[in-house]
Write a protein that holds these residues in place. Sequence first.
Motif, PDB file in Angstrom:
ATOM      1  N   SER A  39       0.847  -1.192   0.000  1.00 53.11           N
ATOM      2  CA  SER A  39       0.000   0.000   0.000  1.00 53.11           C
ATOM      3  C   SER A  39       0.882   1.241   0.000  1.00 53.11           C
ATOM      4  O   SER A  39       1.933   1.260   0.643  1.00 53.11           O
ATOM      5  N   PHE A  40       0.431   2.264  -0.708  1.00 51.54           N
ATOM      6  CA  PHE A  40       1.162   3.525  -0.780  1.00 51.54           C
ATOM      7  C   PHE A  40       0.286   4.634  -0.212  1.00 51.54           C
ATOM      8  O   PHE A  40      -0.811   4.888  -0.722  1.00 51.54           O
ATOM      9  N   ALA A  41       0.776   5.269   0.843  1.00 47.44           N
ATOM     10  CA  ALA A  41       0.001   6.299   1.528  1.00 47.44           C
ATOM     11  C   ALA A  41      -0.174   7.528   0.655  1.00 47.44           C
ATOM     12  O   ALA A  41       0.740   7.943  -0.065  1.00 47.44           O
ATOM     13  N   ARG A  42      -1.347   8.109   0.732  1.00 46.53           N
ATOM     14  CA  ARG A  42      -1.642   9.324  -0.017  1.00 46.53           C
ATOM     15  C   ARG A  42      -0.768  10.483   0.477  1.00 46.53           C
ATOM     16  O   ARG A  42      -0.544  10.648   1.678  1.00 46.53           O
ATOM     17  N   GLY A  43      -0.251  11.253  -0.471  1.00 45.36           N
ATOM     18  CA  GLY A  43       0.544  12.418  -0.111  1.00 45.36           C
ATOM     19  C   GLY A  43       1.936  12.101   0.382  1.00 45.36           C
ATOM     20  O   GLY A  43       2.558  12.916   1.073  1.00 45.36           O
ATOM     21  N   LYS A  44       2.459  10.924   0.021  1.00 45.50           N
ATOM     22  CA  LYS A  44       3.803  10.529   0.422  1.00 45.50           C
ATOM     23  C   LYS A  44       4.662  10.208  -0.799  1.00 45.50           C
ATOM     24  O   LYS A  44       4.160   9.896  -1.877  1.00 45.50           O
ATOM     25  N   PHE A  45       5.965  10.289  -0.608  1.00 45.49           N
ATOM     26  CA  PHE A  45       6.963  10.044  -1.648  1.00 45.49           C
ATOM     27  C   PHE A  45       7.644   8.717  -1.314  1.00 45.49           C
ATOM     28  O   PHE A  45       8.308   8.585  -0.292  1.00 45.49           O
ATOM     29  N   THR A  46       7.443   7.704  -2.170  1.00 48.05           N
ATOM     30  CA  THR A  46       8.006   6.383  -1.944  1.00 48.05           C
ATOM     31  C   THR A  46       8.962   6.019  -3.068  1.00 48.05           C
ATOM     32  O   THR A  46       8.630   6.183  -4.249  1.00 48.05           O
ATOM     33  N   ALA A  47      10.133   5.513  -2.708  1.00 51.27           N
ATOM     34  CA  ALA A  47      11.097   5.015  -3.690  1.00 51.27           C
ATOM     35  C   ALA A  47      11.127   3.497  -3.621  1.00 51.27           C
ATOM     36  O   ALA A  47      11.038   2.908  -2.539  1.00 51.27           O
ATOM     37  N   ILE A  48      11.231   2.862  -4.783  1.00 45.95           N
ATOM     38  CA  ILE A  48      11.348   1.404  -4.866  1.00 45.95           C
ATOM     39  C   ILE A  48      12.733   1.081  -5.399  1.00 45.95           C
ATOM     40  O   ILE A  48      13.135   1.586  -6.446  1.00 45.95           O
ATOM     41  N   MET A  49      13.465   0.222  -4.661  1.00 46.90           N
ATOM     42  CA  MET A  49      14.835  -0.084  -5.018  1.00 46.90           C
ATOM     43  C   MET A  49      15.072  -1.591  -4.935  1.00 46.90           C
ATOM     44  O   MET A  49      14.323  -2.328  -4.295  1.00 46.90           O
ATOM     45  N   GLY A  50      16.158  -2.026  -5.579  1.00 44.60           N
ATOM     46  CA  GLY A  50      16.544  -3.425  -5.523  1.00 44.60           C
ATOM     47  C   GLY A  50      17.548  -3.729  -6.610  1.00 44.60           C
ATOM     48  O   GLY A  50      17.792  -2.907  -7.500  1.00 44.60           O
ATOM     49  N   PRO A  51      18.154  -4.906  -6.570  1.00 47.52           N
ATOM     50  CA  PRO A  51      19.131  -5.295  -7.595  1.00 47.52           C
ATOM     51  C   PRO A  51      18.487  -5.359  -8.971  1.00 47.52           C
ATOM     52  O   PRO A  51      17.261  -5.437  -9.101  1.00 47.52           O
ATOM     53  N   SER A  52      19.300  -5.371 -10.001  1.00 46.73           N
ATOM     54  CA  SER A  52      18.798  -5.569 -11.356  1.00 46.73           C
ATOM     55  C   SER A  52      18.061  -6.903 -11.416  1.00 46.73           C
ATOM     56  O   SER A  52      18.547  -7.917 -10.922  1.00 46.73           O
ATOM     57  N   GLY A  53      16.856  -6.885 -11.994  1.00 50.72           N
ATOM     58  CA  GLY A  53      16.067  -8.101 -12.065  1.00 50.72           C
ATOM     59  C   GLY A  53      15.243  -8.387 -10.829  1.00 50.72           C
ATOM     60  O   GLY A  53      14.612  -9.447 -10.727  1.00 50.72           O
ATOM     61  N   SER A  54      15.197  -7.448  -9.892  1.00 47.40           N
ATOM     62  CA  SER A  54      14.456  -7.664  -8.640  1.00 47.40           C
ATOM     63  C   SER A  54      12.950  -7.540  -8.816  1.00 47.40           C
ATOM     64  O   SER A  54      12.178  -7.993  -7.974  1.00 47.40           O
ATOM     65  N   GLY A  55      12.525  -6.903  -9.900  1.00 50.02           N
ATOM     66  CA  GLY A  55      11.100  -6.727 -10.150  1.00 50.02           C
ATOM     67  C   GLY A  55      10.591  -5.328  -9.894  1.00 50.02           C
ATOM     68  O   GLY A  55       9.399  -5.062 -10.021  1.00 50.02           O
ATOM     69  N   LYS A  56      11.484  -4.388  -9.569  1.00 52.02           N
ATOM     70  CA  LYS A  56      11.029  -3.043  -9.196  1.00 52.02           C
ATOM     71  C   LYS A  56      10.364  -2.312 -10.365  1.00 52.02           C
ATOM     72  O   LYS A  56       9.323  -1.676 -10.187  1.00 52.02           O
ATOM     73  N   SER A  57      10.947  -2.403 -11.561  1.00 49.89           N
ATOM     74  CA  SER A  57      10.338  -1.743 -12.715  1.00 49.89           C
ATOM     75  C   SER A  57       9.052  -2.445 -13.128  1.00 49.89           C
ATOM     76  O   SER A  57       8.066  -1.797 -13.503  1.00 49.89           O
ATOM     77  N   THR A  58       9.040  -3.776 -13.032  1.00 58.05           N
ATOM     78  CA  THR A  58       7.827  -4.529 -13.342  1.00 58.05           C
ATOM     79  C   THR A  58       6.703  -4.135 -12.399  1.00 58.05           C
ATOM     80  O   THR A  58       5.553  -3.946 -12.821  1.00 58.05           O
ATOM     81  N   LEU A  59       7.025  -3.993 -11.123  1.00 63.59           N
ATOM     82  CA  LEU A  59       6.023  -3.583 -10.151  1.00 63.59           C
ATOM     83  C   LEU A  59       5.442  -2.229 -10.507  1.00 63.59           C
ATOM     84  O   LEU A  59       4.219  -2.042 -10.521  1.00 63.59           O
ATOM     85  N   MET A  60       6.295  -1.262 -10.819  1.00 61.26           N
ATOM     86  CA  MET A  60       5.810   0.063 -11.157  1.00 61.26           C
ATOM     87  C   MET A  60       4.949   0.029 -12.413  1.00 61.26           C
ATOM     88  O   MET A  60       3.882   0.658 -12.468  1.00 61.26           O
ATOM     89  N   HIS A  61       5.379  -0.705 -13.435  1.00 58.44           N
ATOM     90  CA  HIS A  61       4.620  -0.758 -14.681  1.00 58.44           C
ATOM     91  C   HIS A  61       3.246  -1.393 -14.464  1.00 58.44           C
ATOM     92  O   HIS A  61       2.255  -0.952 -15.062  1.00 58.44           O
ATOM     93  N   CYS A  62       3.170  -2.409 -13.610  1.00 53.19           N
ATOM     94  CA  CYS A  62       1.870  -3.023 -13.307  1.00 53.19           C
ATOM     95  C   CYS A  62       1.001  -2.079 -12.496  1.00 53.19           C
ATOM     96  O   CYS A  62      -0.199  -1.926 -12.774  1.00 53.19           O
ATOM     97  N   LEU A  63       1.588  -1.439 -11.490  1.00 59.65           N
ATOM     98  CA  LEU A  63       0.826  -0.501 -10.661  1.00 59.65           C
ATOM     99  C   LEU A  63       0.246   0.636 -11.495  1.00 59.65           C
ATOM    100  O   LEU A  63      -0.865   1.114 -11.239  1.00 59.65           O
ATOM    101  N   ALA A  64       1.007   1.073 -12.504  1.00 62.64           N
ATOM    102  CA  ALA A  64       0.594   2.205 -13.330  1.00 62.64           C
ATOM    103  C   ALA A  64      -0.339   1.804 -14.462  1.00 62.64           C
ATOM    104  O   ALA A  64      -0.830   2.662 -15.197  1.00 62.64           O
ATOM    105  N   GLY A  65      -0.593   0.502 -14.616  1.00 65.88           N
ATOM    106  CA  GLY A  65      -1.446   0.050 -15.707  1.00 65.88           C
ATOM    107  C   GLY A  65      -0.765   0.054 -17.048  1.00 65.88           C
ATOM    108  O   GLY A  65      -1.417  -0.008 -18.099  1.00 65.88           O
ATOM    109  N   LEU A  66       0.575   0.114 -17.055  1.00 60.07           N
ATOM    110  CA  LEU A  66       1.331   0.060 -18.302  1.00 60.07           C
ATOM    111  C   LEU A  66       1.608  -1.368 -18.734  1.00 60.07           C
ATOM    112  O   LEU A  66       1.948  -1.626 -19.890  1.00 60.07           O
ATOM    113  N   ASP A  67       1.473  -2.303 -17.805  1.00 67.21           N
ATOM    114  CA  ASP A  67       1.675  -3.713 -18.075  1.00 67.21           C
ATOM    115  C   ASP A  67       0.609  -4.494 -17.315  1.00 67.21           C
ATOM    116  O   ASP A  67       0.203  -4.102 -16.224  1.00 67.21           O
TER     117      ASP A  67
END
Length: 250
Positions: A39-67
Amino acid sequence: MTITAPHTSTDIAVHATNLSKIYGAGTTRVEALRGVEVSFARGKFTAIMGPSGSGKSTLMHCLAGLDDASGGSIYIGGTDISKLNDDALTKMRREKVGFVFQSFNLVPTLTAEANILLPLALAGKKHDAAWLETIVATLGLKDRLTHKPHELSGGQQQRVAVARALLTRPEVVFGDEPTGNLDSRTGAEVLSLLRSSTREMGQTIIMVTHDAIAASYADTVLLMKDGELVGQLEDPTVESVTQALSGLGV
């Protein structure tokens, strides 16, 4: 691991439950996301980090409806986007989601102002002149509105991209390595603007980054490895982020 902010449901801008993403099949099968709950709190700034291949970009793309996710549900502003058809999903992204990419994604033939207004122009909607003025003043773009992208510095171009993302008052702004093409000084300015947009405008921001310095501007850092959320840092510093990444083998 479940990451849930200590807030009521009305304070949650984005929520994902049992989120999975699978690429390929058989010997080429890859689980990019494995039952992620976040869950991401309203009005907050959250960074997602991890090693290459950790799934961070995939997570963002799914959350944003791009994937499309392979399983689970994603809610943006109370709407389950996993149940939307393509037209409804496009409308949702236009109205409830803002994007700031590494490459700016500005239209070279349009002025800064026209680039900012582009999402609403495409939707056939009028903009709120007072809100546009507030954003432009906050981002320091008042004297650059008639300039085209090639007449702007990298930092100014990214400010235009941020203004465009904020114009519709979206539920959430997603940043994909938004300072990756900027020098350290300009990157710091853009990150400060993103942070101030949460504190002064109440904007929710979710940013994927590999940079500990960039992550230190966030309120919270989520750590990923092998498609799962494995840790969380509150009030991160460069030192705490670097140490946490070291523990993940980065």
